[in-house]
Design a protein around this motif. Structure first.
Motif, mmCIF file in Angstrom:
data_model
loop_
_atom_site.group_PDB
_atom_site.id
_atom_site.type_symbol
_atom_site.label_atom_id
_atom_site.label_comp_id
_atom_site.label_asym_id
_atom_site.label_seq_id
_atom_site.Cartn_x
_atom_site.Cartn_y
_atom_site.Cartn_z
ATOM 1 N N CYS A 1 -11.218 -5.618 -1.761
ATOM 2 C CA CYS A 1 -9.937 -5.217 -0.924
ATOM 3 C C CYS A 1 -9.158 -6.724 -0.815
ATOM 4 O O CYS A 1 -10.084 -7.477 -0.419
ATOM 5 C CB CYS A 1 -10.459 -4.705 0.177
ATOM 6 S SG CYS A 1 -8.994 -4.500 1.244
ATOM 7 N N THR B 1 -3.766 -3.045 -2.104
ATOM 8 C CA THR B 1 -4.857 -3.946 -1.309
ATOM 9 C C THR B 1 -6.127 -3.427 -2.078
ATOM 10 O O THR B 1 -6.977 -4.340 -2.543
ATOM 11 C CB THR B 1 -5.106 -3.856 0.244
ATOM 12 O OG1 THR B 1 -5.127 -2.447 0.499
ATOM 13 C CG2 THR B 1 -3.757 -4.247 0.919
ATOM 14 N N ASP C 1 0.634 -1.101 -0.006
ATOM 15 C CA ASP C 1 0.042 -0.124 0.010
ATOM 16 C C ASP C 1 0.621 1.378 -0.069
ATOM 17 O O ASP C 1 2.032 1.234 0.632
ATOM 18 C CB ASP C 1 -1.057 0.004 1.066
ATOM 19 C CG ASP C 1 -2.121 -0.838 0.935
ATOM 20 O OD1 ASP C 1 -2.693 -0.964 -0.373
ATOM 21 O OD2 ASP C 1 -2.730 -1.352 1.661
ATOM 22 N N GLY D 1 -6.363 -9.083 0.798
ATOM 23 C CA GLY D 1 -5.142 -9.023 1.748
ATOM 24 C C GLY D 1 -4.030 -9.867 0.986
ATOM 25 O O GLY D 1 -4.192 -10.398 -0.002
ATOM 26 N N PRO E 1 -2.438 -13.407 -2.988
ATOM 27 C CA PRO E 1 -3.669 -12.529 -2.500
ATOM 28 C C PRO E 1 -4.955 -13.153 -2.166
ATOM 29 O O PRO E 1 -5.327 -14.268 -2.953
ATOM 30 C CB PRO E 1 -3.967 -11.525 -3.710
ATOM 31 C CG PRO E 1 -3.553 -12.564 -5.032
ATOM 32 C CD PRO E 1 -2.658 -13.455 -4.503
#
Length: 326
Positions: free
Chosen positions: A193, A108, A79, A195, A184
């Motif tokens: 979104c 993200t 990020d 992680g 991911p």
């Protein structure tokens, strides 16, 4: 050493720091405690400060989400919140040993607090630098280009001097990045979104912000369950108290107790809670920490009463500048 994780920004929603009046009150309290702790002489100030946890003196930080992961052979940035500016300054001093990159940035999602620092990531502007952006969202390139345009930012994307590459990742598919395997997994957030699980040398880090944790059981998590399994360190969204979480359903953020339950069940060794609310002052986060301790101890007592024991879980609330070695 397999992975070193440094947290350059742990604030959520927008950069935020206590106003000067609050800092004055806080410093007064720190000074008052100097005497109540039994110290008297100014020569003891350094010893007193070192006896305190960093947030007790300096707070939790103002910058929004940015996490740096270093492995023996590579570097990954998670990020581009405002915290990436300080990381950029360190890179430009030459202390990272990475030269002109390549730099790898996983996004993200693209809410303002996660992209606000990207125009201040200096390698984007340096000829010969190589910057790679990764995301699951297919609009990755369009969204990054949109940040570098008027009226949001005076330098257009076309004027950036670095070689910039875009990589759209497939959900739940592992990718090899130097000596790291990155995968991911979907989080619980109103806008998509993702992680990230980062694995290297038998160690694993799970990046789990922004998430509301609406899927709790293994069955509910389904194909995203591996994000929380065989993990040494989990970074989990804890912006709210449990009552606030109920009031702010579908806002995409969670409470520490939710992450703690997952960590206990899945045997996660250490949890750091973050994405602190922009309105949260030092005392507010300390209160969240107290409530979390109370909850953890209640779970321990319940387990003991039923002749069970909880797996050992270390946990804390992250502060800007914190560095963890796995």
């Amino acid at each position: 050493m397999s992975l070193t994780i440094k947290f350059w920004g742990v604030r959520g929603s927008l950069p935020s720091a206590p106003p000067p009046t609050d800092w004055t009150y806080h410093v007064e309290g720190v000074l008052r405690n100097f005497f109540s702790a039994g110290y008297r002489d100014p020569s003891q100030i350094s010893r007193y400060i070192q006896s305190l946890e960093v947030p007790q003196v300096g707070g939790y930080g103002a910058a929004t989400t940015c996490v740096e992961i270093q492995s023996p052979k590579g570097q990954l940035i998670l990020d581009g919140g405002s915290g990436i500016r300080n990381l950029s300054e360190r890179i430009m001093t030459g202390t990272t040993g990475r030269g002109k990159g390549p730099f790898h940035i996983f996004m993200t999602h693209f809410h303002w607090d996660h992209v606000i620092g990207l125009p201040f990531f200096t390698p984007n502007f340096i000829p010969g630098c190589e910057v790679h952006y990764y995301a699951v969202q297919p609009e990755l390139e369009k969204l990054i280009r949109g940040i570098f345009q008027r009226p949001y930012f005076p330098v257009p994307f076309e004027a950036l001097k670095a070689k910039i590459h875009f990589h759209v990742m497939e959900p739940r598919k592992p990718y090899q990045l130097e000596d790291m395997t990155i995968t991911p997994y979907k989080l619980d957030h109103p806008d998509p979104c993702w992680g990230l699980k980062v694995e290297c040398g038998g160690k694993a880090y799970a990046h789990c912000v922004d998430t509301e944790g609406t899927r709790i059981t293994r069955e509910e998590l389904g194909e995203d369950l591996p994000l929380y399994q065989n993990v040494n360190l989990m970074y989990f969204d804890a912006q709210y108290t449990l009552p606030e979480l109920a009031e702010k359903a579908n806002w995409g953020h969670s409470a520490a107790q939710v992450g703690l339950d997952i960590a206990i069940r899945e045997g996660i060794q250490k949890v750091l809670f973050a994405h602190h609310d922009p309105g949260a002052r030092i005392e507010h986060v300390q209160e969240l920490k107290r409530q979390t301790k109370e909850y953890f101890e209640s779970r321990q007592r319940f387990a003991s009463a039923n002749q069970n024991s909880l797996p050992p879980v270390e946990w804390d609330f992250a502060h800007e500048g914190l560095e963890i070695v796995l």
